[in-house]
Design an enzyme around this catalytic site. Structure first.
Site, PDB file in Angstrom:
ATOM      1  N   HIS A 244       4.360  -5.401   0.990  1.00 54.86           N
ATOM      2  CA  HIS A 244       4.561  -6.186   2.210  1.00 54.86           C
ATOM      3  C   HIS A 244       6.043  -6.271   2.588  1.00 54.86           C
ATOM      4  O   HIS A 244       6.689  -7.295   2.522  1.00 54.86           O
ATOM      5  CB  HIS A 244       3.969  -7.595   2.035  1.00 54.86           C
ATOM      6  CG  HIS A 244       2.486  -7.605   2.073  1.00 54.86           C
ATOM      7  ND1 HIS A 244       1.700  -7.649   0.954  1.00 54.86           N
ATOM      8  CD2 HIS A 244       1.642  -7.495   3.130  1.00 54.86           C
ATOM      9  CE1 HIS A 244       0.430  -7.618   1.295  1.00 54.86           C
ATOM     10  NE2 HIS A 244       0.346  -7.522   2.609  1.00 54.86           N
ATOM     11  N   PHE A 246       9.215  -4.082   5.298  1.00 54.76           N
ATOM     12  CA  PHE A 246       9.367  -3.612   6.680  1.00 54.76           C
ATOM     13  C   PHE A 246       8.709  -2.245   6.880  1.00 54.76           C
ATOM     14  O   PHE A 246       8.264  -1.914   7.975  1.00 54.76           O
ATOM     15  CB  PHE A 246      10.854  -3.573   7.042  1.00 54.76           C
ATOM     16  CG  PHE A 246      11.138  -3.414   8.504  1.00 54.76           C
ATOM     17  CD1 PHE A 246      11.942  -2.387   8.968  1.00 54.76           C
ATOM     18  CD2 PHE A 246      10.604  -4.295   9.440  1.00 54.76           C
ATOM     19  CE1 PHE A 246      12.219  -2.239  10.329  1.00 54.76           C
ATOM     20  CE2 PHE A 246      10.871  -4.169  10.799  1.00 54.76           C
ATOM     21  CZ  PHE A 246      11.672  -3.132  11.240  1.00 54.76           C
ATOM     22  N   LYS A 247       8.600  -1.457   5.795  1.00 60.46           N
ATOM     23  CA  LYS A 247       7.927  -0.151   5.915  1.00 60.46           C
ATOM     24  C   LYS A 247       6.461  -0.353   6.291  1.00 60.46           C
ATOM     25  O   LYS A 247       5.924   0.339   7.149  1.00 60.46           O
ATOM     26  CB  LYS A 247       7.987   0.610   4.579  1.00 60.46           C
ATOM     27  CG  LYS A 247       9.282   1.331   4.334  1.00 60.46           C
ATOM     28  CD  LYS A 247       9.145   2.291   3.144  1.00 60.46           C
ATOM     29  CE  LYS A 247      10.459   3.029   2.917  1.00 60.46           C
ATOM     30  NZ  LYS A 247      10.348   4.042   1.854  1.00 60.46           N
ATOM     31  N   HIS A 248       5.828  -1.347   5.642  1.00 59.16           N
ATOM     32  CA  HIS A 248       4.421  -1.653   5.971  1.00 59.16           C
ATOM     33  C   HIS A 248       4.322  -2.082   7.437  1.00 59.16           C
ATOM     34  O   HIS A 248       3.423  -1.670   8.171  1.00 59.16           O
ATOM     35  CB  HIS A 248       3.914  -2.759   5.054  1.00 59.16           C
ATOM     36  CG  HIS A 248       2.627  -3.405   5.496  1.00 59.16           C
ATOM     37  ND1 HIS A 248       1.433  -2.736   5.580  1.00 59.16           N
ATOM     38  CD2 HIS A 248       2.364  -4.685   5.901  1.00 59.16           C
ATOM     39  CE1 HIS A 248       0.480  -3.563   6.003  1.00 59.16           C
ATOM     40  NE2 HIS A 248       1.017  -4.746   6.212  1.00 59.16           N
ATOM     41  N   HIS A 280       4.051  -8.794  12.149  1.00 58.02           N
ATOM     42  CA  HIS A 280       2.869  -9.532  11.673  1.00 58.02           C
ATOM     43  C   HIS A 280       2.992 -10.059  10.248  1.00 58.02           C
ATOM     44  O   HIS A 280       2.186 -10.907   9.842  1.00 58.02           O
ATOM     45  CB  HIS A 280       1.607  -8.677  11.805  1.00 58.02           C
ATOM     46  CG  HIS A 280       1.379  -7.743  10.654  1.00 58.02           C
ATOM     47  ND1 HIS A 280       2.068  -6.556  10.518  1.00 58.02           N
ATOM     48  CD2 HIS A 280       0.548  -7.820   9.580  1.00 58.02           C
ATOM     49  CE1 HIS A 280       1.660  -5.933   9.414  1.00 58.02           C
ATOM     50  NE2 HIS A 280       0.740  -6.680   8.815  1.00 58.02           N
TER      51      HIS A 280
HETATM   52  N1  LIG Z   1      -5.325   0.022  -0.055  1.00 53.25           N
HETATM   53  C1  LIG Z   1      -5.655  -1.259  -0.293  1.00 53.25           C
HETATM   54  N2  LIG Z   1      -6.250  -1.596  -1.450  1.00 53.25           N
HETATM   55  C2  LIG Z   1      -6.603  -2.872  -1.697  1.00 53.25           C
HETATM   56  N3  LIG Z   1      -6.387  -3.900  -0.851  1.00 53.25           N
HETATM   57  C3  LIG Z   1      -5.797  -3.591   0.310  1.00 53.25           C
HETATM   58  C4  LIG Z   1      -5.408  -2.272   0.652  1.00 53.25           C
HETATM   59  N4  LIG Z   1      -4.828  -2.306   1.884  1.00 53.25           N
HETATM   60  C5  LIG Z   1      -4.874  -3.594   2.293  1.00 53.25           C
HETATM   61  N5  LIG Z   1      -5.449  -4.356   1.345  1.00 53.25           N
HETATM   62  C6  LIG Z   1      -5.714  -5.804   1.406  1.00 53.25           C
HETATM   63  O1  LIG Z   1      -5.998  -6.117   2.775  1.00 53.25           O
HETATM   64  C7  LIG Z   1      -5.153  -7.188   3.144  1.00 53.25           C
HETATM   65  C8  LIG Z   1      -4.804  -7.261   4.603  1.00 53.25           C
HETATM   66  O2  LIG Z   1      -3.996  -8.418   4.768  1.00 53.25           O
HETATM   67  P1  LIG Z   1      -2.681  -8.523   3.912  1.00 53.25           P
HETATM   68  O3  LIG Z   1      -1.742  -7.477   4.382  1.00 53.25           O
HETATM   69  O4  LIG Z   1      -2.243  -9.917   3.886  1.00 53.25           O
HETATM   70  O5  LIG Z   1      -3.104  -8.126   2.411  1.00 53.25           O
HETATM   71  C9  LIG Z   1      -3.881  -6.935   2.336  1.00 53.25           C
HETATM   72  C10 LIG Z   1      -4.459  -6.589   0.992  1.00 53.25           C
HETATM   73  O6  LIG Z   1      -4.869  -7.758   0.291  1.00 53.25           O
END
Ligand SMILES: Nc1ncnc2c1ncn2[C@@H]1O[C@@H]2COP(=O)(O)O[C@H]2[C@H]1O
EC number: 3.1.4.-
Length: 494
Positions: A244, A246-248, A280
């Protein structure tokens, strides 16, 4: 890593005291940097932050700026740090004000040991209760939120001359190795390789995209202001987070744009969704709402345990847009939605809360298969799809994100033990460049990845994307990639 900055002519006795500061038998500051003025200091902070490989991210230590108060500097430097470098652990002290470095001493060694440990750092970010806005020189989510609310989500402060005068365009451009066409080619495919691009290249990709979208939506912003907005956004994410960061955020924005290209014919809505996407997860601690609530984070209490992270991200984005692009909040949105732009941004960010996942799946299931999804429902669905779209990227790319989220989940488990006063151990550090490892090599190195991916795909992604893609044209490639990835993970299951 902690830096001692000396700006202008500083009282040498203060410098001596600072260099005597030690931590675990080593001098506290890993380096000393002398600069002639505040302008050069701020430029250096941006340069270090953008050079990811340098490690000088201002998050894993505490940096001190000693300056000579007589140097004609009006703006409060610590206010600039909080406004433009929110996630940095940095504090400025006027060495000429008598008390000098003395006020810096107290609690410093403990703070440095916290910032150098991944789990203690996450715990401080999430649970520290500042008595007033930014009372601590270490970042905390509540300190960040108190500053944002103290300044007012709708208030703008004049951008200090010293920041306004930085040529961000050349600061970013001079590090690029390719031309705009190369970056547009990367942006324009579902094979967007965030991990193969340097940080400055990712920032430049988001500049190119947002510049185009702002022109399409007739919501102009000058190049340098857009760069400052992007660099302030980047400084509001934790670079030290595995997933989590800035790349994401840029990856989700690129996926959002690709979906809008296929599904949305309203330039302003596309711009708003992409802005919501890049903002986000601002200030995300690399954990989750459940851990915030379980151990009584002031952030969870502030939002009454309802989508605490998403509400925080929205407040941080609103504050940054108010400061850097107020027109985007004000220009009238399209006729299709009689909603304010801020409401569209808010609904989009809230839609990324996985606690609402079932609700969105039901919305898709209940919408007739042969009918178009109404526009108001479609927008939050797009950003939600983009937020979990890493499982629908081609395997080489998807496996990189899978590795990073697996690490972050391990850190969450360690944090849970830490908060429960139990022993915790962390998988070996991710000190490899994952973009160089093939999916097979990633699984060899981190055997726990497949199980987590199979669970997430089977319990969340498969149902959502099946409903999403059967109701919206031209998206079958999402399902195809996801099923290919699932087959691979099944073949590697431990
Ligand atoms: N490849 C992945 N494998 C497992 N969980 C994921 C994956 N990608 C997203 N998630 C889950 O999906 C959620 C979407 O909201 P968040 O980004 O808060 O946190 C993320 C992770 O908990």
């Amino acid at each position: 890593m902690s830096t001692l900055f000396l700006v202008g002519s500083v009282d040498l006795s203060e410098v001596e005291k600072a260099n005597k500061l030690s931590h675990n038998g080593r001098t506290l500051f890993d380096r000393q940097v002398s600069l002639s003025d505040i302008d050069s200091l701020l430029l250096r902070l941006y340069q270090d932050r953008l050079d990811l490989s340098s490690g000088w991210n201002y998050e894993t230590g505490i940096s001190l700026v000693l300056y000579n108060g007589r140097a004609s500097f009006k703006n409060n430097l610590n206010e600039i740090f909080k406004k433009f470098f929110p996630c940095f652990n940095i504090v400025a002290i006027d060495s000429g004000d008598g008390e000098g470095i003395g006020k810096f001493y107290s609690g410093l060694e403990e703070e440095v040991s916290v910032m150098q440990d991944r789990i203690k750092r996450m715990s401080h970010w999430m649970y520290y209760r500042p008595s007033k806005p930014c009372s601590s020189r270490m970042y905390s989510m509540m300190g960040h939120l108190l500053t944002v609310h103290r300044d007012g989500l709708q208030n703008r402060v004049p951008i200090p001359r010293t920041i306004r005068n930085i040529d961000f365009q050349s600061l970013v451009r001079k590090t690029l190795g390719k031309d705009d066409l190369f970056y547009w080619q990367n942006l324009s495919t579902w094979e967007f390789q965030a991990h193969n691009l340097a940080y400055t290249e990712l920032i430049y990709c988001s500049f190119l995209l947002l510049k185009k979208l702002s022109a399409d939506a007739n919501a102009p912003i000058s190049d340098n202001k857009l760069f400052l907005l992007l660099l302030t956004l980047e400084s509001s994410y934790h670079q030290v987070n595995k997933f989590h960061n800035f790349k994401h955020a840029i990856d989700v924005m690129q996926a959002t744009w690709q979906l809008c290209e296929r599904l949305v014919d309203d330039p302003l809505q596309t711009l708003l969704l992409c802005m919501a996407a890049i903002g986000h997860d601002i200030g995300h601690p690399g954990s989750n709402n459940q851990l915030l609530s379980q151990f009584h984070s002031p952030i969870a209490e502030n939002y009454e345990n309802h989508s605490a992270l998403e509400n925080m991200h929205k407040d941080f984005l609103e504050s940054i847009l108010t400061q850097h692009w107020p027109q985007l909040l004000l220009i009238n949105s399209s006729k299709k939605l009689n909603k304010a732009n801020l409401d569209i941004l808010t609904e989009a960010i809230m839609a990324t809360d996985m606690a609402l996942h079932e609700g969105y799946v039901k919305k898709l299931e209940h919408s007739p298969r042969n009918d178009v999804i109404d526009f108001a429902t479609l927008l939050p669905l797009i950003i939600k799809a983009a937020d979990i779209s890493n499982v629908t990227r081609p395997l080489k790319i998807s496996s990189q994100w899978a590795c990073l989220i697996t690490f972050e989940f391990a850190e969450c488990a360690a944090l849970q033990n830490f908060e429960e006063k139990k022993a915790y151990d962390l998988q070996d550090d991710l000190n490899c460049n994952i973009s160089l490892l093939s999916p097979d090599k990633l699984v060899e190195r981190f055997p726990s990845i497949p199980n987590g991916q199979i669970f997430f795909i089977e319990n969340f992604a498969e149902q959502f994307f099946t409903e999403f893609c059967t109701r919206l044209p031209g998206l079958d490639f999402l399902i195809d990639n996801m099923e290919t990835n699932k087959k691979f993970w099944l073949s590697k299951r431990q």
